[in-house]
Design a protein around this motif. Structure first.
Motif, PDB file in Angstrom:
ATOM      1  N   LYS A  36       0.839  -1.187   0.000  1.00 13.88           N
ATOM      2  CA  LYS A  36       0.000   0.000   0.000  1.00 13.88           C
ATOM      3  C   LYS A  36       0.873   1.235   0.000  1.00 13.88           C
ATOM      4  CE  LYS A  36      -4.528  -0.928   0.349  1.00 13.88           C
ATOM      5  NZ  LYS A  36      -5.570  -0.278  -0.471  1.00 13.88           N
ATOM      6  N   LEU A  37       0.475   2.233  -0.789  1.00 12.67           N
ATOM      7  CA  LEU A  37       1.168   3.509  -0.810  1.00 12.67           C
ATOM      8  C   LEU A  37       0.230   4.590  -0.304  1.00 12.67           C
ATOM      9  CD1 LEU A  37       3.558   4.983  -3.415  1.00 12.67           C
ATOM     10  CD2 LEU A  37       1.602   6.341  -2.672  1.00 12.67           C
ATOM     11  N   TYR A  38       0.661   5.299   0.739  1.00 12.01           N
ATOM     12  CA  TYR A  38      -0.106   6.406   1.308  1.00 12.01           C
ATOM     13  C   TYR A  38       0.660   7.692   1.041  1.00 12.01           C
ATOM     14  CZ  TYR A  38      -2.456   2.579   3.669  1.00 12.01           C
ATOM     15  OH  TYR A  38      -3.147   1.418   3.942  1.00 12.01           O
ATOM     16  N   SER A  77      -1.058  12.958  -7.032  1.00 10.67           N
ATOM     17  CA  SER A  77      -1.812  13.916  -6.232  1.00 10.67           C
ATOM     18  C   SER A  77      -3.306  13.760  -6.489  1.00 10.67           C
ATOM     19  CB  SER A  77      -1.377  15.345  -6.571  1.00 10.67           C
ATOM     20  OG  SER A  77      -2.085  16.284  -5.803  1.00 10.67           O
ATOM     21  N   GLY A  78      -4.055  13.565  -5.426  1.00  8.14           N
ATOM     22  CA  GLY A  78      -5.503  13.425  -5.545  1.00  8.14           C
ATOM     23  C   GLY A  78      -5.998  12.020  -5.770  1.00  8.14           C
ATOM     24  N   LEU A  79      -5.075  11.056  -5.991  1.00  4.34           N
ATOM     25  CA  LEU A  79      -5.492   9.675  -6.189  1.00  4.34           C
ATOM     26  C   LEU A  79      -5.703   8.981  -4.844  1.00  4.34           C
ATOM     27  CD1 LEU A  79      -3.174   8.418  -9.073  1.00  4.34           C
ATOM     28  CD2 LEU A  79      -5.480   9.347  -9.231  1.00  4.34           C
ATOM     29  N   PRO A  80      -6.487   7.911  -4.816  1.00  3.03           N
ATOM     30  CA  PRO A  80      -6.627   7.126  -3.589  1.00  3.03           C
ATOM     31  C   PRO A  80      -5.351   6.333  -3.316  1.00  3.03           C
ATOM     32  CG  PRO A  80      -7.729   6.021  -5.400  1.00  3.03           C
ATOM     33  CD  PRO A  80      -7.279   7.357  -5.932  1.00  3.03           C
ATOM     34  N   PRO A  81      -5.210   5.746  -2.136  1.00  2.35           N
ATOM     35  CA  PRO A  81      -4.034   4.914  -1.866  1.00  2.35           C
ATOM     36  C   PRO A  81      -3.900   3.805  -2.907  1.00  2.35           C
ATOM     37  CG  PRO A  81      -5.236   5.326   0.158  1.00  2.35           C
ATOM     38  CD  PRO A  81      -6.094   5.851  -0.951  1.00  2.35           C
ATOM     39  N   LEU A  82      -2.685   3.573  -3.360  1.00  2.00           N
ATOM     40  CA  LEU A  82      -2.441   2.544  -4.362  1.00  2.00           C
ATOM     41  C   LEU A  82      -2.152   1.203  -3.697  1.00  2.00           C
ATOM     42  CD1 LEU A  82      -0.100   4.409  -6.888  1.00  2.00           C
ATOM     43  CD2 LEU A  82      -2.596   4.171  -6.967  1.00  2.00           C
ATOM     44  N   GLY A  89       6.627  -9.444 -10.038  1.00  3.01           N
ATOM     45  CA  GLY A  89       6.833  -8.173 -10.723  1.00  3.01           C
ATOM     46  C   GLY A  89       7.699  -7.212  -9.931  1.00  3.01           C
ATOM     47  N   PRO A  90       7.647  -5.912 -10.267  1.00  2.00           N
ATOM     48  CA  PRO A  90       8.521  -4.934  -9.605  1.00  2.00           C
ATOM     49  C   PRO A  90       8.265  -4.829  -8.107  1.00  2.00           C
ATOM     50  CG  PRO A  90       6.862  -3.843 -10.972  1.00  2.00           C
ATOM     51  CD  PRO A  90       6.813  -5.291 -11.316  1.00  2.00           C
ATOM     52  N   GLY A  91       7.037  -5.109  -7.663  1.00  2.00           N
ATOM     53  CA  GLY A  91       6.753  -5.057  -6.231  1.00  2.00           C
ATOM     54  C   GLY A  91       7.575  -6.051  -5.441  1.00  2.00           C
ATOM     55  N   ALA A  92       7.799  -7.230  -6.005  1.00  4.83           N
ATOM     56  CA  ALA A  92       8.612  -8.249  -5.334  1.00  4.83           C
ATOM     57  C   ALA A  92      10.058  -7.787  -5.198  1.00  4.83           C
ATOM     58  CB  ALA A  92       8.536  -9.565  -6.107  1.00  4.83           C
ATOM     59  N   PHE A  93      10.589  -7.134  -6.234  1.00  7.71           N
ATOM     60  CA  PHE A  93      11.945  -6.609  -6.168  1.00  7.71           C
ATOM     61  C   PHE A  93      12.040  -5.477  -5.139  1.00  7.71           C
ATOM     62  CE2 PHE A  93      12.103  -8.758 -10.221  1.00  7.71           C
ATOM     63  CZ  PHE A  93      13.409  -9.218 -10.308  1.00  7.71           C
ATOM     64  N   LEU A  94      10.999  -4.637  -5.093  1.00  5.39           N
ATOM     65  CA  LEU A  94      10.998  -3.527  -4.142  1.00  5.39           C
ATOM     66  C   LEU A  94      10.994  -4.038  -2.701  1.00  5.39           C
ATOM     67  CD1 LEU A  94      10.916  -0.443  -3.853  1.00  5.39           C
ATOM     68  CD2 LEU A  94       8.418  -0.600  -3.802  1.00  5.39           C
ATOM     69  N   LEU A  95      10.208  -5.064  -2.441  1.00  6.73           N
ATOM     70  CA  LEU A  95      10.170  -5.647  -1.102  1.00  6.73           C
ATOM     71  C   LEU A  95      11.543  -6.196  -0.714  1.00  6.73           C
ATOM     72  CD1 LEU A  95       8.762  -6.611   1.452  1.00  6.73           C
ATOM     73  CD2 LEU A  95       7.944  -8.604   0.179  1.00  6.73           C
ATOM     74  N   THR A 127       9.106   2.579 -10.947  1.00  3.07           N
ATOM     75  CA  THR A 127       8.659   1.510 -11.837  1.00  3.07           C
ATOM     76  C   THR A 127       7.488   0.744 -11.227  1.00  3.07           C
ATOM     77  OG1 THR A 127      10.876   1.242 -12.760  1.00  3.07           O
ATOM     78  CG2 THR A 127       9.361  -0.601 -13.020  1.00  3.07           C
ATOM     79  N   THR A 128       7.555   0.476  -9.935  1.00  4.05           N
ATOM     80  CA  THR A 128       6.478  -0.248  -9.253  1.00  4.05           C
ATOM     81  C   THR A 128       5.171   0.536  -9.305  1.00  4.05           C
ATOM     82  OG1 THR A 128       8.069  -1.269  -7.742  1.00  4.05           O
ATOM     83  CG2 THR A 128       5.769  -1.277  -7.067  1.00  4.05           C
ATOM     84  N   ILE A 129       5.250   1.843  -9.082  1.00  4.79           N
ATOM     85  CA  ILE A 129       4.052   2.677  -9.106  1.00  4.79           C
ATOM     86  C   ILE A 129       3.469   2.751 -10.514  1.00  4.79           C
ATOM     87  CG2 ILE A 129       3.175   5.021  -8.778  1.00  4.79           C
ATOM     88  CD1 ILE A 129       5.218   5.318  -6.505  1.00  4.79           C
ATOM     89  N   LEU A 130       4.318   2.939 -11.505  1.00  4.67           N
ATOM     90  CA  LEU A 130       3.837   3.006 -12.890  1.00  4.67           C
ATOM     91  C   LEU A 130       3.194   1.684 -13.303  1.00  4.67           C
ATOM     92  CD1 LEU A 130       6.720   4.943 -14.679  1.00  4.67           C
ATOM     93  CD2 LEU A 130       4.491   5.812 -13.949  1.00  4.67           C
ATOM     94  N   ASP A 131       3.782   0.584 -12.870  1.00  7.99           N
ATOM     95  CA  ASP A 131       3.200  -0.722 -13.172  1.00  7.99           C
ATOM     96  C   ASP A 131       1.837  -0.867 -12.505  1.00  7.99           C
ATOM     97  OD1 ASP A 131       3.671  -3.598 -14.192  1.00  7.99           O
ATOM     98  OD2 ASP A 131       3.155  -3.907 -12.085  1.00  7.99           O
TER      99      ASP A 131
END
Length: 262
Positions: A36-38, A77-82, A89-95, A127-131
């Motif tokens: 989750k991104l806040y 800006s203005g978007l809900p939490p992602l 994918g990129p999320g696994a690499f980020l973790l 990259t994770t956010i764009l994906d």
């Protein structure tokens, strides 16, 4: 972006709020759940259900400077939490990168090496956010994403009598003007969309036997109408008949209820 990672050692919501108040954007990373991104305190404070996951050995809070992130990704800006997948994918690499940073993998690195590796980590974050956004970084993509979020917000609050474009814009973190632009081209803009959705819900209740026992005035009140005359006039304009007539028509159909209340 000054990336930093801490292993969670306190209840989740207070830890997130503290970092957000410091001008940072927070990513919650865990192998047991989706990421989750806040973005900021306003977005976090308007959540219907703040996160309540208790700390475990592998929950990390990955934070970056908010202003720097928005310079790279102003569409946030203005978007809900992602929400994003941490299993692949990129999320696994980020973790994995967050876990290594928290364990001190760069503690003995020379400054130049540390700086280059941290740049790779921030690139991985982007990259994770764009994906997660399906690369919808165009104006049209951001517009569709915000429209979906705001419409879900409105749908969940149609029963509130004081639901207004101003309150919707504030809850969404955008200006009233920006809200109107998102609804540009739709009949009646924001207020008209709210009115139509309320009337459609009332029509559905009037034709549903499960609501036979409810007076029409109460059904209207349940969907945000406090003025009976205004409701009746708008209902007739939309459906070409009064609420009572709609209910009576359904009651007279073969195989349906035999009586109805007004």
């Amino acid at each position: 972006m000054d990336p930093a990672v801490v292993r969670l050692s306190t209840a989740l919501s207070p830890a997130i709020a503290a970092l957000l108040d410091q001008g940072r954007t927070v990513l919650v990373l865990s192998r047991q759940s989706t990421g989750k991104l806040y973005l900021d305190p306003h977005q976090f404070s308007t959540l219907a259900r703040p996160p309540s996951i208790e700390p475990t050995a592998d929950v990390f809070l990955f934070s970056v400077t908010r202003q720097a992130l928005l310079r790279h990704l102003p569409m946030l800006s203005g978007l809900p939490p992602l929400s994003f997948d941490l299993a692949r994918g990129p999320g696994a690499f980020l973790l994995s990168a967050a876990s290594m940073l928290e364990s001190g993998a760069l503690e003995n690195a020379i400054p130049q090496t540390r700086q280059r590796l941290l740049q790779h980590v921030t690139d991985l974050l982007i990259t994770t956010i764009l994906d997660c956004l399906d690369l919808e970084v165009s104006v049209a993509g951001r517009r569709r994403h915000r429209q979906r979020h705001i419409r879900r917000y409105i749908e969940s609050r149609l029963h509130e009598h004081d639901l207004t474009p101003q309150s919707i814009a504030e809850a969404s973190g955008i200006s009233t003007r920006a809200l109107y632009q998102l609804f540009d081209g739709e009949e009646g803009a924001v207020a008209g969309w709210i009115l139509n959705r309320r009337l459609e819900r009332i029509h559905s209740d009037l034709t549903d036997p499960a609501h036979d026992a409810l007076p029409i005035a109460q059904i209207a009140l349940n969907h945000g109408f406090r003025n009976a005359a205004h409701f009746s006039r708008r209902f007739r304009q939309k459906f070409g008949a009064s609420p009572r007539e709609i209910r009576q028509r359904v009651a007279m159909r073969p195989g349906t209820r035999t009586s109805a209340r007004g």
